[in-house]
Each structure stands twice: as C-alpha cells, then as structure tokens.
Design a protein around this motif. Structure first.
Motif, PDB file in Angstrom:
ATOM      1  N   ALA A  36      -0.959 -30.408 -11.139  1.00  0.00           N
ATOM      2  CA  ALA A  36      -0.700 -29.081 -10.577  1.00  0.00           C
ATOM      3  C   ALA A  36      -1.508 -28.025 -11.326  1.00  0.00           C
ATOM      4  O   ALA A  36      -2.128 -27.150 -10.714  1.00  0.00           O
ATOM      5  CB  ALA A  36       0.793 -28.766 -10.640  1.00  0.00           C
ATOM      6  N   MET A  37      -1.539 -28.137 -12.652  1.00  0.00           N
ATOM      7  CA  MET A  37      -2.298 -27.182 -13.462  1.00  0.00           C
ATOM      8  C   MET A  37      -3.783 -27.264 -13.126  1.00  0.00           C
ATOM      9  O   MET A  37      -4.445 -26.226 -12.980  1.00  0.00           O
ATOM     10  CB  MET A  37      -2.074 -27.502 -14.952  1.00  0.00           C
ATOM     11  CG  MET A  37      -2.718 -26.531 -15.893  1.00  0.00           C
ATOM     12  SD  MET A  37      -1.724 -25.048 -16.109  1.00  0.00           S
ATOM     13  CE  MET A  37      -2.676 -23.903 -15.171  1.00  0.00           C
ATOM     14  N   CYS A  38      -4.310 -28.458 -12.982  1.00  0.00           N
ATOM     15  CA  CYS A  38      -5.729 -28.620 -12.635  1.00  0.00           C
ATOM     16  C   CYS A  38      -6.040 -27.999 -11.284  1.00  0.00           C
ATOM     17  O   CYS A  38      -7.062 -27.319 -11.125  1.00  0.00           O
ATOM     18  CB  CYS A  38      -6.104 -30.103 -12.636  1.00  0.00           C
ATOM     19  SG  CYS A  38      -6.138 -30.842 -14.286  1.00  0.00           S
ATOM     20  N   ALA A  39      -5.158 -28.199 -10.309  1.00  0.00           N
ATOM     21  CA  ALA A  39      -5.373 -27.612  -8.982  1.00  0.00           C
ATOM     22  C   ALA A  39      -5.294 -26.085  -9.054  1.00  0.00           C
ATOM     23  O   ALA A  39      -6.107 -25.387  -8.437  1.00  0.00           O
ATOM     24  CB  ALA A  39      -4.346 -28.157  -7.991  1.00  0.00           C
ATOM     25  N   LEU A  40      -4.352 -25.564  -9.826  1.00  0.00           N
ATOM     26  CA  LEU A  40      -4.230 -24.115  -9.963  1.00  0.00           C
ATOM     27  C   LEU A  40      -5.470 -23.499 -10.592  1.00  0.00           C
ATOM     28  O   LEU A  40      -5.951 -22.461 -10.157  1.00  0.00           O
ATOM     29  CB  LEU A  40      -2.993 -23.769 -10.798  1.00  0.00           C
ATOM     30  CG  LEU A  40      -1.656 -23.963 -10.106  1.00  0.00           C
ATOM     31  CD1 LEU A  40      -0.516 -23.974 -11.118  1.00  0.00           C
ATOM     32  CD2 LEU A  40      -1.437 -22.897  -9.041  1.00  0.00           C
ATOM     33  N   VAL A  41      -6.008 -24.153 -11.603  1.00  0.00           N
ATOM     34  CA  VAL A  41      -7.217 -23.644 -12.256  1.00  0.00           C
ATOM     35  C   VAL A  41      -8.409 -23.746 -11.301  1.00  0.00           C
ATOM     36  O   VAL A  41      -9.201 -22.816 -11.177  1.00  0.00           O
ATOM     37  CB  VAL A  41      -7.485 -24.380 -13.585  1.00  0.00           C
ATOM     38  CG1 VAL A  41      -8.854 -24.036 -14.144  1.00  0.00           C
ATOM     39  CG2 VAL A  41      -6.396 -24.036 -14.602  1.00  0.00           C
TER      40      VAL A  41
END
Length: 151
Positions: A36-41
């Motif tokens: 999720a963090m990777c997609a948000l970034v």
C-alpha cells in the motif's frame, strides 16, 4: 554534499536497517502495508503511469527486505493497490492509508513501512514534495512523528 548524495546515503542506511530486521518483518499486515505504501508513493502526484508502475514493481520484487514474500504475490498486491488509486484516487488513498495504519500496534513494522516508502520515493534520486507528503500522512496513520524521518 549534494542533496542527491545525502538522499542516496539516507536510503542506503534505511535499507541496511531493514535488512537487519528482515526476519521480524514477515507478517501479512507488514506485506500488505508495504505494498500500500509503495502504491501511495508511486501515485503521490495523483496518478500512476505505466512506466512508474513498472519501475516500482521492479524495486519491490528485488528488494531484499521484501524477499520474505513471493515476488508474484507482492506484484499482485501492488497492482491491486494501484488499480484502487486509478479507479478513484481519493477513496483508494483512504483505503490504502487504512491498510498502512494496521501496523500501528507493531512499531517496528510501522517504521519499516515508512522506511520502505522513503526508499521507494528516493529510488529515482528525487524524493519530491508530493511523495514526502504521502509518507508524512502514513506516519500520522501509524502514530510516528514525521520528524523522526526528517519529513
């Protein structure tokens, strides 16, 4: 020291710290929050183009810390998260921040997720303001002070 060298050194240090904790970072909530963090970034500017999506997916599947998980599983989760953002950015962002927040009760996992976001954001040599903003939001979601990460 040029800003790029500082960023590179900082992300290398974070990566080393994460590798040292790798055996403690094997839960499903850590995996899901990391993707999720990777997609948000990757979508920090409001969209994820295919080139950026491919670059981030390659970083994910080759990252030593994430090697506790099958690469195809990581790629599938990352793609699903990117699709949520593409379908409805605002709603998808809320949902993904909630996924990140599930690591709040495990501070080591929460810090690791934030560090992964910073590593992904800085991978291209430019950790821009939009990427920093989404990582700051994630910090708040997991109860960490963004200043701890110089954000």
């Amino acid at each position: 020291m040029p800003i790029w060298n500082q960023l590179r050194n900082a992300t290398q240090n974070m990566q080393s710290q994460l590798v040292a904790k790798k055996k403690d970072l094997q839960s499903g909530s850590f995996r899901d929050a990391s993707m999720a963090m990777c997609a948000l970034v990757a979508a920090a500017d409001g969209s994820v183009d295919q080139e950026e999506r491919t670059k981030v997916a390659n970083l994910i599947t080759t990252n030593e810390v994430l090697s506790n998980f099958p690469p195809d599983q990581l790629r599938t989760l990352f793609d699903q998260d990117c699709n949520k953002l593409a379908a409805d950015f605002d709603f998808g962002k809320v949902e993904l921040i909630q996924t990140v927040s599930k690591t709040k009760k495990k501070p080591a996992e929460a810090r690791a997720v934030i560090q992964i976001g910073i590593i992904i954001g800085g991978a291209d040599g430019n950790f821009d303001d939009q990427e920093k903003k989404v990582v700051r939001e994630a910090c708040h979601a997991v109860g960490l002070d963004p200043a701890e990460f110089e954000l």
